[in-house]
Design a protein around this motif. Structure first.
Motif, PDB file in Angstrom:
ATOM      1  N   ALA A 198      86.365 -13.551  87.157  1.00 32.80           N
ATOM      2  CA  ALA A 198      87.680 -14.185  87.292  1.00 32.80           C
ATOM      3  C   ALA A 198      87.871 -15.278  86.248  1.00 32.80           C
ATOM      4  O   ALA A 198      88.957 -15.434  85.678  1.00 32.80           O
ATOM      5  CB  ALA A 198      87.835 -14.753  88.698  1.00 32.80           C
ATOM      6  N   SER A 199      86.820 -16.032  85.975  1.00 30.64           N
ATOM      7  CA  SER A 199      86.906 -17.103  84.971  1.00 30.64           C
ATOM      8  C   SER A 199      87.150 -16.521  83.586  1.00 30.64           C
ATOM      9  O   SER A 199      88.015 -17.005  82.830  1.00 30.64           O
ATOM     10  CB  SER A 199      85.615 -17.926  84.968  1.00 30.64           C
ATOM     11  OG  SER A 199      85.413 -18.573  86.198  1.00 30.64           O
ATOM     12  N   LEU A 200      86.383 -15.487  83.242  1.00 28.23           N
ATOM     13  CA  LEU A 200      86.543 -14.864  81.925  1.00 28.23           C
ATOM     14  C   LEU A 200      87.946 -14.300  81.745  1.00 28.23           C
ATOM     15  O   LEU A 200      88.591 -14.512  80.708  1.00 28.23           O
ATOM     16  CB  LEU A 200      85.497 -13.768  81.732  1.00 28.23           C
ATOM     17  CG  LEU A 200      85.511 -13.023  80.389  1.00 28.23           C
ATOM     18  CD1 LEU A 200      84.096 -12.595  80.011  1.00 28.23           C
ATOM     19  CD2 LEU A 200      86.413 -11.783  80.411  1.00 28.23           C
ATOM     20  N   ARG A 201      88.449 -13.624  82.755  1.00 29.99           N
ATOM     21  CA  ARG A 201      89.756 -12.979  82.608  1.00 29.99           C
ATOM     22  C   ARG A 201      90.890 -14.009  82.622  1.00 29.99           C
ATOM     23  O   ARG A 201      91.882 -13.843  81.914  1.00 29.99           O
ATOM     24  CB  ARG A 201      89.942 -11.919  83.691  1.00 29.99           C
ATOM     25  CG  ARG A 201      88.922 -10.776  83.554  1.00 29.99           C
ATOM     26  CD  ARG A 201      89.236  -9.596  84.424  1.00 29.99           C
ATOM     27  NE  ARG A 201      90.445  -8.894  83.974  1.00 29.99           N
ATOM     28  CZ  ARG A 201      90.476  -8.014  82.986  1.00 29.99           C
ATOM     29  NH1 ARG A 201      89.374  -7.736  82.305  1.00 29.99           N
ATOM     30  NH2 ARG A 201      91.616  -7.428  82.662  1.00 29.99           N
ATOM     31  N   LEU A 202      90.714 -15.086  83.376  1.00 27.08           N
ATOM     32  CA  LEU A 202      91.696 -16.171  83.315  1.00 27.08           C
ATOM     33  C   LEU A 202      91.718 -16.774  81.917  1.00 27.08           C
ATOM     34  O   LEU A 202      92.787 -17.019  81.340  1.00 27.08           O
ATOM     35  CB  LEU A 202      91.350 -17.246  84.344  1.00 27.08           C
ATOM     36  CG  LEU A 202      92.189 -18.534  84.286  1.00 27.08           C
ATOM     37  CD1 LEU A 202      93.664 -18.230  84.543  1.00 27.08           C
ATOM     38  CD2 LEU A 202      91.671 -19.564  85.288  1.00 27.08           C
ATOM     39  N   GLY A 203      90.527 -16.999  81.354  1.00 29.10           N
ATOM     40  CA  GLY A 203      90.458 -17.537  80.003  1.00 29.10           C
ATOM     41  C   GLY A 203      91.035 -16.589  78.973  1.00 29.10           C
ATOM     42  O   GLY A 203      91.744 -17.013  78.050  1.00 29.10           O
ATOM     43  N   VAL A 250      86.102 -18.181  78.583  1.00 29.71           N
ATOM     44  CA  VAL A 250      85.627 -16.864  78.139  1.00 29.71           C
ATOM     45  C   VAL A 250      84.160 -16.941  77.720  1.00 29.71           C
ATOM     46  O   VAL A 250      83.348 -16.077  78.086  1.00 29.71           O
ATOM     47  CB  VAL A 250      86.491 -16.343  76.971  1.00 29.71           C
ATOM     48  CG1 VAL A 250      85.857 -15.105  76.340  1.00 29.71           C
ATOM     49  CG2 VAL A 250      87.894 -16.010  77.465  1.00 29.71           C
ATOM     50  N   GLY A 251      83.782 -17.973  76.972  1.00 31.30           N
ATOM     51  CA  GLY A 251      82.414 -18.087  76.473  1.00 31.30           C
ATOM     52  C   GLY A 251      81.395 -18.264  77.589  1.00 31.30           C
ATOM     53  O   GLY A 251      80.425 -17.500  77.697  1.00 31.30           O
ATOM     54  N   LEU A 295      89.382  -8.876  73.220  1.00 31.71           N
ATOM     55  CA  LEU A 295      88.245  -7.958  73.260  1.00 31.71           C
ATOM     56  C   LEU A 295      87.438  -8.144  74.541  1.00 31.71           C
ATOM     57  O   LEU A 295      86.981  -7.164  75.157  1.00 31.71           O
ATOM     58  CB  LEU A 295      87.358  -8.189  72.039  1.00 31.71           C
ATOM     59  CG  LEU A 295      86.163  -7.241  71.862  1.00 31.71           C
ATOM     60  CD1 LEU A 295      86.623  -5.786  71.826  1.00 31.71           C
ATOM     61  CD2 LEU A 295      85.398  -7.596  70.591  1.00 31.71           C
ATOM     62  N   ALA A 296      87.261  -9.404  74.972  1.00 32.77           N
ATOM     63  CA  ALA A 296      86.535  -9.663  76.213  1.00 32.77           C
ATOM     64  C   ALA A 296      87.280  -9.079  77.411  1.00 32.77           C
ATOM     65  O   ALA A 296      86.660  -8.538  78.336  1.00 32.77           O
ATOM     66  CB  ALA A 296      86.332 -11.169  76.394  1.00 32.77           C
TER      67      ALA A 296
END
Length: 496
Positions: A217-222, A197-198, A365-366
């Motif tokens: 995709a990385s953020l939402r997977l995290g 996410v970071g 929140l992300a």
């Protein structure tokens, strides 16, 4: 400081430092294997780029974890040789299993994965990724089984004053281990989730359009991984808490600064004042009535024993004074303090839960801010996700500090229903060496670890800022039309 204090500081510093890397390796290895699985199944280039980018960061972290982890077992002989002799017959098997898994299975399949991109079939290469990630979790299992035995000794008999293993199966299926393992693995996924996410959120905010899908995709997977991990942490944490009330009641009483027995017992959300004072009940505020009874026994009306009553019970079972042995140094013949550090246990317990909740909240929140293909444009968004990366690391550290310091003054905690005599005071476990010798190793190792921290931060920063372009392999040189030979040396084009 005396030898005991110095040895505890050294073990604490090196272990907490090492454990910053362990959960990231465990969680990220499985997520990277999942990314590669998605690429093999779909052929989508996005998942290939995700695998390469996050895999590079995984390798940097894994290498540092191996270097710092080697020292942990060496310390048993350096500063804790009396402890090593006491637990050696029990620890030999799980630590040997961990060594075989870590240095043979993990290393072998990781090497095949690094150098096998263009030499193995896609499915064989993917199998290496899964073998490495699952071996990493297996390695953690054996370490946790050994640690759980210290918290709750089982499967042994006492022979000539030392525990001798009767059943490796009992050690590996210790109820304490079976509760600790899913909790620790969930904590590892929480760390890896915040990492995705970071970094993914920071890159997405920078609007690198050519790789926008990779970062989203990385953020939402995290984000989703962090939410699931937090739910698992709550469930497994509740299981662990109930076991601790049975197996280590003093630790849980200290975690609540519960000086006196209550029926029903209230749960303290937060305290203002000195929780380490003798009358610690006076500083507790924001209590939830009867909740502690439920957390301890699944019943809102049961009794929970306080520190004062437990001290009396411990003195009756294990004595009021240390043995009058010169090897114990300043503690020889002195009264035994059975109360762990109340500020450390009380606040460590709450930091673990609170920081874990903050990490999951940032993930949620992300997810909300990036729904429907949106990209946040506020400057506080990258700051939030980058700072959020630290929260699960700190929560894991707080949890381990609580777990280890909460069992003091024991290094091997007595099992209330186990074999009599299978326990050891921390003061009896330390090596018979001088304080100067421990100072030398403490300063040396702390300096080396500080240098390694600089190296890791430098490498991580380099590859994170480099993005996808910094981790993709170079294009293969074109062949000369007449000779059929390449114009450049391509000997290492197969490497990661």
């Amino acid at each position: 400081m005396d030898v005991l204090q110095l040895a505890r500081w050294q073990f604490g510093i090196t272990t907490v430092y090492h454990f910053l890397m362990v959960p990231l390796t465990i969680g990220l290895s499985v997520l990277v294997a999942g990314m590669q699985t998605a690429w093999v199944r779909t052929g989508n280039d996005r998942y290939y780029k995700m695998t390469k980018f996050w895999g590079k960061l995984l390798l940097v972290n894994f290498a540092m974890g191996v270097v710092t982890g080697i020292v942990q077992e060496f310390q048993f002989g350096m500063n804790w040789n009396s402890y090593s002799r006491f637990v050696g017959d029990v620890f030999g098997a799980p630590l040997a299993m961990e060594g075989l898994v870590a240095f043979f299975v993990e290393s072998t399949f990781l090497g095949l994965w690094i150098f096998g991109w263009d030499r193995l079939s896609k499915k064989a290469h993917l199998a290496c990724a899964w073998a490495f990630s699952l071996a990493t979790m297996a390695s953690a299992y054996f370490i946790l089984a050994a640690n759980s035995w210290m918290q709750h000794p089982v499967g042994v008999e006492l022979v000539d004053g030392r525990p001798t293993m009767k059943s490796i199966w009992a050690v590996l299926t210790n109820s304490t281990a079976l509760a600790a393992i899913p909790h620790t693995i969930a904590g590892a996924f929480s760390v890896a989730a915040a990492f995705l996410v970071g970094i993914g959120g920071w890159h997405l905010w920078r609007r690198r359009d050519e790789h926008r899908g990779v970062w989203r995709a990385s953020l939402r997977l995290g984000g989703w991984t962090g939410v699931v991990a937090f739910v698992v942490l709550l469930v497994t944490g509740d299981m662990q808490g109930k076991l601790m009330f049975e197996q280590q009641p003093m630790k849980m009483a200290a975690a609540e600064a519960l000086c006196h027995t209550e029926q029903p017992a209230s749960f303290s959300i937060i305290a203002i004042g000195d929780v380490g004072s003798q009358n610690c009940e006076d500083v507790k505020t924001f209590n939830v009535p009867a909740l502690l009874s439920f957390l301890a026994h699944n019943d809102f009306s049961t009794q929970v024993q306080g520190v004062e009553d437990l001290i009396t019970q411990y003195q009756e079972k294990y004595g009021t004074n240390y043995p009058d042995d010169p090897a114990l140094g300043e503690l020889a013949g002195k009264p035994i303090d059975y109360t762990p550090s109340l500020p450390v246990t009380y606040w460590g317990f709450r930091l673990m839960i609170g920081l874990g909740a903050i990490s999951a909240g940032i993930g949620v929140l992300a997810l909300w801010l990036t729904r429907r293909d949106r990209i946040p444009d506020s400057k506080w968004f990258p700051r939030m996700v980058l700072l959020g990366m630290a929260t699960p690391f700190l929560a894991n550290s707080a949890g381990w500090i609580f777990t280890e310091m909460g069992r003091q003054p024991f290094v091997v905690v007595p099992n209330p229903t186990g074999v009599d005599g299978v326990w050891m005071f921390t003061a009896e476990a330390v090596s018979r060496i001088s304080a100067g010798e421990v100072w030398v190793s403490l300063i040396t190792l702390t300096t080396v670890y500080a240098a390694l921290a600089i190296v890791e931060v430098f490498l991580m920063n380099k590859y994170v800022r480099g993005g996808i372009a910094g981790v993709l392999p170079p294009e293969k040189p074109k062949q000369d039309a007449e000779s059929g030979e390449t114009s450049d040396d391509d000997a290492l084009t197969f490497a990661y």
